[in-house]
Structures are given as C-alpha cells and as structure tokens.
Write an enzyme that holds these catalytic residues in place. Structure first.
Site, PDB file in Angstrom:
ATOM      1  N   GLU A  64     -12.046  -2.283  -8.655  1.00  0.00           N
ATOM      2  CA  GLU A  64     -12.530  -2.995  -7.631  1.00  0.00           C
ATOM      3  C   GLU A  64     -13.915  -2.251  -7.213  1.00  0.00           C
ATOM      4  O   GLU A  64     -14.607  -2.835  -6.419  1.00  0.00           O
ATOM      5  CB  GLU A  64     -11.686  -2.976  -6.658  1.00  0.00           C
ATOM      6  CG  GLU A  64     -10.966  -2.008  -5.956  1.00  0.00           C
ATOM      7  CD  GLU A  64     -10.080  -2.198  -4.837  1.00  0.00           C
ATOM      8  OE1 GLU A  64      -8.879  -2.372  -4.985  1.00  0.00           O
ATOM      9  OE2 GLU A  64     -10.471  -2.351  -3.454  1.00  0.00           O
TER      10      GLU A  64
ATOM     11  N   ASP B 126     -14.638  -7.150  -8.848  1.00  0.00           N
ATOM     12  CA  ASP B 126     -14.694  -8.195  -7.638  1.00  0.00           C
ATOM     13  C   ASP B 126     -15.806  -9.066  -7.794  1.00  0.00           C
ATOM     14  O   ASP B 126     -16.838  -8.573  -8.015  1.00  0.00           O
ATOM     15  CB  ASP B 126     -14.681  -7.129  -6.322  1.00  0.00           C
ATOM     16  CG  ASP B 126     -14.789  -8.280  -5.100  1.00  0.00           C
ATOM     17  OD1 ASP B 126     -15.322  -9.235  -5.110  1.00  0.00           O
ATOM     18  OD2 ASP B 126     -13.712  -7.868  -4.177  1.00  0.00           O
TER      19      ASP B 126
ATOM     20  N   LYS C   5       1.000  -1.173  -0.082  1.00  0.00           N
ATOM     21  CA  LYS C   5       0.031   0.024  -0.039  1.00  0.00           C
ATOM     22  C   LYS C   5       0.816   1.325  -0.055  1.00  0.00           C
ATOM     23  O   LYS C   5       2.092   1.376   0.583  1.00  0.00           O
ATOM     24  CB  LYS C   5      -0.908   0.126   1.296  1.00  0.00           C
ATOM     25  CG  LYS C   5      -1.905  -1.085   1.427  1.00  0.00           C
ATOM     26  CD  LYS C   5      -3.167  -0.829   0.274  1.00  0.00           C
ATOM     27  CE  LYS C   5      -4.034  -1.800   0.427  1.00  0.00           C
ATOM     28  NZ  LYS C   5      -5.043  -1.829  -0.752  1.00  0.00           N
TER      29      LYS C   5
ATOM     30  N   ASP D 203      -0.366  -0.248  -4.660  1.00  0.00           N
ATOM     31  CA  ASP D 203      -1.968   0.083  -4.676  1.00  0.00           C
ATOM     32  C   ASP D 203      -1.991   1.562  -3.761  1.00  0.00           C
ATOM     33  O   ASP D 203      -1.638   1.514  -2.614  1.00  0.00           O
ATOM     34  CB  ASP D 203      -2.628  -1.055  -3.847  1.00  0.00           C
ATOM     35  CG  ASP D 203      -4.264  -1.012  -3.838  1.00  0.00           C
ATOM     36  OD1 ASP D 203      -4.506   0.159  -4.440  1.00  0.00           O
ATOM     37  OD2 ASP D 203      -4.910  -1.672  -3.376  1.00  0.00           O
TER      38      ASP D 203
ATOM     39  N   GLU E 266      -5.609 -12.856  -6.165  1.00  0.00           N
ATOM     40  CA  GLU E 266      -5.322 -11.913  -5.264  1.00  0.00           C
ATOM     41  C   GLU E 266      -5.149 -12.803  -3.714  1.00  0.00           C
ATOM     42  O   GLU E 266      -6.216 -13.156  -3.599  1.00  0.00           O
ATOM     43  CB  GLU E 266      -6.241 -10.686  -5.032  1.00  0.00           C
ATOM     44  CG  GLU E 266      -5.639 -10.114  -3.877  1.00  0.00           C
ATOM     45  CD  GLU E 266      -6.248  -8.412  -3.940  1.00  0.00           C
ATOM     46  OE1 GLU E 266      -7.200  -8.211  -4.728  1.00  0.00           O
ATOM     47  OE2 GLU E 266      -5.810  -7.754  -3.077  1.00  0.00           O
TER      48      GLU E 266
ATOM     49  N   GLU F  53      -2.075   0.529  -8.633  1.00  0.00           N
ATOM     50  CA  GLU F  53      -3.552   0.189  -8.804  1.00  0.00           C
ATOM     51  C   GLU F  53      -4.199   1.529  -8.093  1.00  0.00           C
ATOM     52  O   GLU F  53      -3.878   2.084  -7.099  1.00  0.00           O
ATOM     53  CB  GLU F  53      -3.558  -1.113  -8.003  1.00  0.00           C
ATOM     54  CG  GLU F  53      -5.205  -1.492  -7.444  1.00  0.00           C
ATOM     55  CD  GLU F  53      -5.052  -2.811  -6.907  1.00  0.00           C
ATOM     56  OE1 GLU F  53      -4.149  -3.773  -7.036  1.00  0.00           O
ATOM     57  OE2 GLU F  53      -5.989  -3.002  -5.889  1.00  0.00           O
TER      58      GLU F  53
ATOM     59  N   HIS G  42     -10.302  -8.665  -8.239  1.00  0.00           N
ATOM     60  CA  HIS G  42     -10.139  -8.200  -6.948  1.00  0.00           C
ATOM     61  C   HIS G  42     -10.657  -9.234  -5.836  1.00  0.00           C
ATOM     62  O   HIS G  42     -11.739  -9.804  -6.037  1.00  0.00           O
ATOM     63  CB  HIS G  42     -10.884  -6.699  -6.662  1.00  0.00           C
ATOM     64  CG  HIS G  42     -10.652  -6.373  -5.149  1.00  0.00           C
ATOM     65  ND1 HIS G  42     -11.597  -6.655  -4.222  1.00  0.00           N
ATOM     66  CD2 HIS G  42      -9.644  -5.644  -4.760  1.00  0.00           C
ATOM     67  CE1 HIS G  42     -11.232  -5.787  -3.065  1.00  0.00           C
ATOM     68  NE2 HIS G  42     -10.081  -5.564  -3.254  1.00  0.00           N
TER      69      HIS G  42
HETATM   70 CA    CA Z   1      -6.891  -2.342  -4.222  1.00  0.00          CA
END
Ligand code: CA
Length: 391
Positions: A256, A279, A175, A204, A343, A230, A306
């Site tokens: 996502e 997702d 992240k 991300d 993922e 991302e 996702h």
């Molecule tokens: Ca994400």
C-alpha cells in the site's frame, strides 16, 4: 475536446471521540484530496490522490505542476498523459507525493475518457469479469481514549468483530502491532472466538515489527487460521519481507506504500509478497494499475488493491477489481483463493458515506461495481462544500 479547468479540494472531517489508532498513529480526522477536471464541452471527471499523508503537498503538485500542462490542451488518452507527466517529473518524483498527484489526475481523466466513450472504466482497462466483488471489513483498530489499556477494550472488540459478521461479511481484517505480541495475541484470540471458525481473518501490522519480532508474531498467528499477514516489516526492507515470508505458512501481503510498476517490479523480484496491495490513488491511478496487474500475474502474485479514502477511491478500486481475471483460472471461484476481494473500510468516514449521491453499499457480503460510464458515480457538491475548500 480540451481541458477547461482543474480544481483541487481538500476535504476534512474531524472524528472527535470516534478517533482510532493503528500501530503507527492516531486518526483524529479523515481527509481526502479530490480533483475535479472539466472539459470544454462540459464533461466532469473526479479523482482522488494520496491516502496517508497530509493532502496539501499533493494538492500543490496538482495545482502548480500538473494542471498548467493540461489546461487549454487537447485531451489525450490518459495513458499518454501519464507517461508525459511522469517523464516530466521523474528526476524528482519517482515515489510519494508526485505519484499521488499523478494518480488523482489519472483517475479523473479516465472518468472523463469513459464518459466520452460511453463505457465504464472497467470496460476500458481489461473488461468485466464480475459485477459484484466479495468484500472484507477493515475494522477492529485500537479505539477509545485509553488505547493502551487493552484488557478493558476486549469485550467491545468482540462486539465490533461480531457486528461485521452480522452485517454479512465473511472476511474481517484487524490491527496488531501497537502492543506486545502477547497482548496483541489476546486481541486476536478474542476476535477469533467472536467470529467463529467460518469467518476468515486477516491481520495487519502496519509495518510495526523488525524481522525477528514479525517471525515470532507469524508463528503465534498460525494457531488462529490467519488468511494473510499484512505489512509485517517496513516497506523498504525487501530482504526482511522475504525472510518473514519464508518463515511462515501464512501468506504475506503488502504494497500500500509502494508506487508505480517500477516499485512493484522490485517487490515481485524480491519474492516479498503473496498478495500485492497497490492503492489506485497512491500507486499511479488506472494507467499504472494495468502495468502492475500484468507484472503481478507474470510473477504469480495475487493483487488485492488497498482502499482507504472517500467514495471516489472505493469506486476506482471497484473498477480495477472488476477487471482482474480469476487467478489462477478454475471452473469455480473462491474468494481470495482465485477471486479478488475488496477492502471495505468500516471505520468512521463521512467522506466515504456521504460524498457519492448513491453510496456504494454492501449487499449479501458483496459490493456492486459501478456500471455507468466513466467512474459511474455522481459526486454530491453540497458535501464538497460542507467538508472542503478549494486549494
Ligand atoms: Ca494496511
């Protein structure tokens, strides 16, 4: 065969000291909205809906809007049910909670449909291209109570990153976006040094940036061999996505927070992403997945779903991942280059680890696709009672 009963469960597990942060929020708990559909001849299907917001609104749509249309009715093909439900709720539910509820019901209906036909779901949505899927570890969030004191956290961050490599992962997602670019780049540098040059790194942002900050971040990240960037900007900003994408040689991933074939059509028409991340529990379930995947292939966009929720969400994602053709076709397959990856969330989540009687685990850097009929999973009812209650 008729639908006899539909139950919705809200499952919650507080994380206490294990809570963690993205650029947008803290995660004091993990939760899941689970749907159980039972037919009059005893087949049970499981679904999950929504991933980010509170589960109660999704549960309310399942209970008060969708269930009354299905109970005591003859079971139809899940695609036909999806189309009817979407048509009935289109005027007020084209995105968000309604589609998440449709997703949960759709996944449960495909679970039932597969059991009726004695085939795993991936056989019914396009066939099986692979029995195992290369996994990437989702981790390296902001952790600890003093989340903004990033310098103190760097040794632990390095340790965490290395633990994924030691566990067999060849791809890791981290992240950024909570701190300044300079501070976050120090975290990226720490992780790159910890995992070495042979592990791929995904970054991300959780839509932390405006366009000019995202462009600046992408320039900095180009020094660290980043495999994708991302959600650089907010999901509604399609022009922003295109600007960031045209400014960098790092592939752009997103989607996502997007819903249905119509949402993804706009993402593809806008030239927003190299990698689309629907997702399955959010964007419309398996029925809508097939349309999104077909659209993506016609635009030359790679699809990597996702995954965030319980073991049910992971199983659903694995079925769609089994059905994605190598894109483009070559005589060889290379993870992400033309072979999909899954993922594999490594943050604390008892619902992912405990809900299935046989948990879906990593084996040599890959995760096996369930092969039994339907979703191919057995849900542990004790775990439902332990963490959940019926809505
Ligand atoms: Ca994400």
């Amino acid at each position: 065969m008729k639908v006899k009963n539909i139950q919705t469960y809200i499952l919650r597990t507080p994380l206490g000291n294990e809570r963690f942060f993205s650029s947008q929020c803290s995660f004091p708990e993990r939760n899941s909205l689970i749907v159980k559909i039972e037919t009059d001849d005893g087949i049970i299907g499981w679904g999950e809906g929504g991933q980010y917001g509170p589960p109660e609104p999704v549960a309310a749509v399942v209970k008060h809007v969708l269930s009354p249309k299905l109970i005591n009715k003859e079971l139809q093909n899940p695609i036909r049910i999806w189309e009817q439900n979407y048509a009935d709720t289109r005027d007020f539910g084209q995105k968000g909670t309604y589609i998440e509820a449709l997703s949960a019901v759709d996944i449960a209906l495909w679970d039932i449909y597969g059991q009726m036909l004695n085939k795993p779901v991936h056989h019914l949505i396009g066939g099986s291209f692979r029995e195992n899927v290369f996994a990437y570890a989702t981790g390296c969030y902001y952790r600890g109570e003093d989340v903004l004191n990033y310098k103190d956290s760097l040794p632990k961050l390095a340790e965490e990153a290395r633990s994924y490599v030691d566990a067999g992962f060849r791809i890791l997602k981290m992240k950024v976006g909570l701190l300044s670019i300079e501070e976050d780049i120090e975290r990226v540098k720490t992780i790159r040094e910890a995992i070495g040059p042979n592990t791929s790194l995904l970054v991300d942002c959780n839509h932390a940036y405006n366009v000019f900050t995202a462009v600046k971040m992408a320039k900095e990240l180009e020094k660290f061999n980043v495999m994708w960037l991302e959600e650089p900007v907010v999901p509604e900003d399609r022009i922003g996505y295109r600007e960031v994408r045209s400014s960098t040689n790092i592939p752009i991933a997103g989607g996502e927070c997007e819903f249905t074939r119509f949402g993804f059509r706009d993402l593809f028409l806008g030239g927003c992403v190299d990698i689309a991340q629907p997702d399955i529990c959010v964007s419309g379930g398996f029925s809508e997945w097939m349309k999104i995947q077909a659209l993506a292939s016609s635009f030359g966009v790679t699809v990597i779903p996702h995954v965030w929720g319980s073991g049910i969400a992971l199983a659903a994602a694995l079925h769609v991942l089994a059905s994605i053709p190598p894109s483009p076709h070559t005589a060889n397959t290379v993870p992400l280059q033309n072979e999909p990856i899954v993922e594999y969330d490594r943050n604390p989540n008892p619902l992912r680890d405990e809900l299935l009687k046989t948990p879906i685990t990593l084996q040599n850097g890959k995760v096996p696709v369930p092969q039994n009929p339907g979703l191919g999973i057995e849900v542990n009812l004790d775990v439902i009672s332990k963490y959940g209650s019926e809505f």
